[in-house]
Write a protein that holds these residues in place. Structure first.
Motif, PDB file in Angstrom:
ATOM      1  N   VAL A   1       0.807  -1.224   0.000  1.00  0.00           N
ATOM      2  CA  VAL A   1       0.000   0.000   0.000  1.00  0.00           C
ATOM      3  C   VAL A   1       0.834   1.266   0.000  1.00  0.00           C
ATOM      4  O   VAL A   1       0.288   2.368  -0.112  1.00  0.00           O
ATOM      5  CB  VAL A   1      -0.969   0.032   1.203  1.00  0.00           C
ATOM      6  N   LYS A   2       2.127   1.117   0.111  1.00  0.00           N
ATOM      7  CA  LYS A   2       3.004   2.279   0.190  1.00  0.00           C
ATOM      8  C   LYS A   2       2.871   3.131  -1.066  1.00  0.00           C
ATOM      9  O   LYS A   2       2.871   2.623  -2.183  1.00  0.00           O
ATOM     10  CB  LYS A   2       4.445   1.818   0.375  1.00  0.00           C
ATOM     11  N   GLY A   3       2.696   4.424  -0.863  1.00  0.00           N
ATOM     12  CA  GLY A   3       2.524   5.330  -1.986  1.00  0.00           C
ATOM     13  C   GLY A   3       1.088   5.506  -2.426  1.00  0.00           C
ATOM     14  O   GLY A   3       0.772   6.411  -3.199  1.00  0.00           O
ATOM     15  N   ARG A   4       0.196   4.642  -1.934  1.00  0.00           N
ATOM     16  CA  ARG A   4      -1.225   4.746  -2.289  1.00  0.00           C
ATOM     17  C   ARG A   4      -2.088   5.084  -1.083  1.00  0.00           C
ATOM     18  O   ARG A   4      -3.084   5.795  -1.198  1.00  0.00           O
ATOM     19  CB  ARG A   4      -1.716   3.428  -2.897  1.00  0.00           C
ATOM     20  N   PHE A   5      -1.733   4.544   0.057  1.00  0.00           N
ATOM     21  CA  PHE A   5      -2.510   4.764   1.285  1.00  0.00           C
ATOM     22  C   PHE A   5      -1.776   5.749   2.195  1.00  0.00           C
ATOM     23  O   PHE A   5      -0.541   5.759   2.243  1.00  0.00           O
ATOM     24  CB  PHE A   5      -2.707   3.457   2.039  1.00  0.00           C
ATOM     25  N   THR A   6      -2.545   6.524   2.940  1.00  0.00           N
ATOM     26  CA  THR A   6      -1.970   7.450   3.908  1.00  0.00           C
ATOM     27  C   THR A   6      -2.752   7.377   5.212  1.00  0.00           C
ATOM     28  O   THR A   6      -3.977   7.516   5.205  1.00  0.00           O
ATOM     29  CB  THR A   6      -1.994   8.896   3.388  1.00  0.00           C
ATOM     30  N   ILE A   7      -2.040   7.163   6.283  1.00  0.00           N
ATOM     31  CA  ILE A   7      -2.668   7.165   7.599  1.00  0.00           C
ATOM     32  C   ILE A   7      -2.445   8.523   8.248  1.00  0.00           C
ATOM     33  O   ILE A   7      -1.406   9.163   8.058  1.00  0.00           O
ATOM     34  CB  ILE A   7      -2.103   6.039   8.498  1.00  0.00           C
ATOM     35  N   SER A   8      -3.438   8.982   8.980  1.00  0.00           N
ATOM     36  CA  SER A   8      -3.302  10.230   9.731  1.00  0.00           C
ATOM     37  C   SER A   8      -4.156  10.117  10.984  1.00  0.00           C
ATOM     38  O   SER A   8      -5.027   9.254  11.079  1.00  0.00           O
ATOM     39  CB  SER A   8      -3.731  11.430   8.889  1.00  0.00           C
ATOM     40  N   ARG A   9      -3.887  10.992  11.906  1.00  0.00           N
ATOM     41  CA  ARG A   9      -4.671  10.993  13.130  1.00  0.00           C
ATOM     42  C   ARG A   9      -4.954  12.425  13.553  1.00  0.00           C
ATOM     43  O   ARG A   9      -4.155  13.321  13.327  1.00  0.00           O
ATOM     44  CB  ARG A   9      -3.932  10.242  14.244  1.00  0.00           C
ATOM     45  N   ASP A  10      -6.103  12.605  14.162  1.00  0.00           N
ATOM     46  CA  ASP A  10      -6.509  13.896  14.702  1.00  0.00           C
ATOM     47  C   ASP A  10      -6.725  13.665  16.192  1.00  0.00           C
ATOM     48  O   ASP A  10      -7.772  13.149  16.597  1.00  0.00           O
ATOM     49  CB  ASP A  10      -7.777  14.398  14.012  1.00  0.00           C
ATOM     50  N   ASN A  11      -5.749  14.037  16.977  1.00  0.00           N
ATOM     51  CA  ASN A  11      -5.839  13.775  18.416  1.00  0.00           C
ATOM     52  C   ASN A  11      -6.926  14.611  19.082  1.00  0.00           C
ATOM     53  O   ASN A  11      -7.423  14.247  20.148  1.00  0.00           O
ATOM     54  CB  ASN A  11      -4.493  14.025  19.085  1.00  0.00           C
ATOM     55  N   ALA A  12      -7.308  15.712  18.472  1.00  0.00           N
ATOM     56  CA  ALA A  12      -8.390  16.528  19.024  1.00  0.00           C
ATOM     57  C   ALA A  12      -9.748  15.852  18.826  1.00  0.00           C
ATOM     58  O   ALA A  12     -10.671  16.073  19.613  1.00  0.00           O
ATOM     59  CB  ALA A  12      -8.393  17.909  18.385  1.00  0.00           C
ATOM     60  N   LYS A  13      -9.843  15.041  17.787  1.00  0.00           N
ATOM     61  CA  LYS A  13     -11.102  14.354  17.495  1.00  0.00           C
ATOM     62  C   LYS A  13     -11.064  12.878  17.874  1.00  0.00           C
ATOM     63  O   LYS A  13     -12.014  12.141  17.612  1.00  0.00           O
ATOM     64  CB  LYS A  13     -11.444  14.496  16.013  1.00  0.00           C
ATOM     65  N   ASN A  14      -9.937  12.437  18.426  1.00  0.00           N
ATOM     66  CA  ASN A  14      -9.790  11.022  18.802  1.00  0.00           C
ATOM     67  C   ASN A  14     -10.095  10.097  17.634  1.00  0.00           C
ATOM     68  O   ASN A  14     -10.766   9.055  17.798  1.00  0.00           O
ATOM     69  CB  ASN A  14     -10.703  10.681  19.988  1.00  0.00           C
ATOM     70  N   THR A  15      -9.582  10.464  16.486  1.00  0.00           N
ATOM     71  CA  THR A  15      -9.914   9.729  15.272  1.00  0.00           C
ATOM     72  C   THR A  15      -8.663   9.484  14.445  1.00  0.00           C
ATOM     73  O   THR A  15      -7.797  10.358  14.329  1.00  0.00           O
ATOM     74  CB  THR A  15     -10.952  10.497  14.441  1.00  0.00           C
ATOM     75  N   VAL A  16      -8.608   8.303  13.875  1.00  0.00           N
ATOM     76  CA  VAL A  16      -7.555   7.965  12.934  1.00  0.00           C
ATOM     77  C   VAL A  16      -8.205   7.726  11.579  1.00  0.00           C
ATOM     78  O   VAL A  16      -9.330   7.217  11.496  1.00  0.00           O
ATOM     79  CB  VAL A  16      -6.757   6.733  13.414  1.00  0.00           C
ATOM     80  N   TYR A  17      -7.491   8.120  10.527  1.00  0.00           N
ATOM     81  CA  TYR A  17      -8.015   8.011   9.176  1.00  0.00           C
ATOM     82  C   TYR A  17      -7.089   7.151   8.314  1.00  0.00           C
ATOM     83  O   TYR A  17      -5.887   7.094   8.539  1.00  0.00           O
ATOM     84  CB  TYR A  17      -8.136   9.395   8.539  1.00  0.00           C
ATOM     85  N   LEU A  18      -7.688   6.554   7.312  1.00  0.00           N
ATOM     86  CA  LEU A  18      -6.920   5.846   6.296  1.00  0.00           C
ATOM     87  C   LEU A  18      -7.415   6.322   4.941  1.00  0.00           C
ATOM     88  O   LEU A  18      -8.524   5.989   4.530  1.00  0.00           O
ATOM     89  CB  LEU A  18      -7.083   4.335   6.430  1.00  0.00           C
ATOM     90  N   GLN A  19      -6.597   7.138   4.291  1.00  0.00           N
ATOM     91  CA  GLN A  19      -6.908   7.611   2.952  1.00  0.00           C
ATOM     92  C   GLN A  19      -6.353   6.601   1.963  1.00  0.00           C
ATOM     93  O   GLN A  19      -5.147   6.339   1.945  1.00  0.00           O
ATOM     94  CB  GLN A  19      -6.296   8.990   2.712  1.00  0.00           C
ATOM     95  N   MET A  20      -7.227   6.063   1.147  1.00  0.00           N
ATOM     96  CA  MET A  20      -6.829   5.034   0.189  1.00  0.00           C
ATOM     97  C   MET A  20      -7.047   5.564  -1.223  1.00  0.00           C
ATOM     98  O   MET A  20      -8.180   5.870  -1.603  1.00  0.00           O
ATOM     99  CB  MET A  20      -7.642   3.758   0.413  1.00  0.00           C
ATOM    100  N   ASN A  21      -5.974   5.676  -1.955  1.00  0.00           N
ATOM    101  CA  ASN A  21      -6.029   6.152  -3.332  1.00  0.00           C
ATOM    102  C   ASN A  21      -5.609   5.043  -4.291  1.00  0.00           C
ATOM    103  O   ASN A  21      -4.990   4.058  -3.872  1.00  0.00           O
ATOM    104  CB  ASN A  21      -5.108   7.361  -3.506  1.00  0.00           C
TER     105      ASN A  21
END
Length: 123
Positions: free
Chosen positions: A64-84
């Protein structure tokens, strides 16, 4: 009690993008390393990506390297996975997971798990 809630995934076509989210309640979110794993039919659960708590260091599976991106918003207690640039082989149930400490590829090291969400990529 720590709970991870994953809203629905989706059905997309190859080449499309999709963003998954995972909301964490209970505990101190910023102290958790978060991971995404996936499990395709008839296959074992596999590591996708992890992100550390404080520093936010990341580790991606080669697939998934180069296509997926993980991020987190500690203020919202949420982690995201952007999949392209999704591919049919990305079809799986995706799980988010949390653990205290650093991120790791070992699923057994994660203490808390979301319920999973289905991602289907058609060709």
């Amino acid at each position: 009690q720590v709970q991870l809630v994953q809203p629905g995934g989706g059905l997309v076509q190859a080449g499309d993008s999709l963003r998954l989210s995972c909301a964490v309640s209970g505990g101190t979110f910023s102290s958790y390393a978060m991971g995404w794993f996936r499990q395709a039919p008839g296959k074992e659960r596999e590591f996708v990506v992890s992100i550390g708590g404080s520093i936010g260091d990341t580790d991606y599976a080669d697939s998934v390297k180069g296509r997926f991106t993980i991020s987190r918003d500690n203020a919202k207690n949420t982690v995201y996975l952007q999949m392209n640039s999704l591919k049919p082989e990305d079809t799986a149930v995706y799980y988010c997971a949390a653990r205290t400490g650093y991120g790791t590829r070992r699923s057994s090291a994660y203490s808390y798990w979301g319920q999973g969400t289905q991602v289907t990529v058609s060709s």
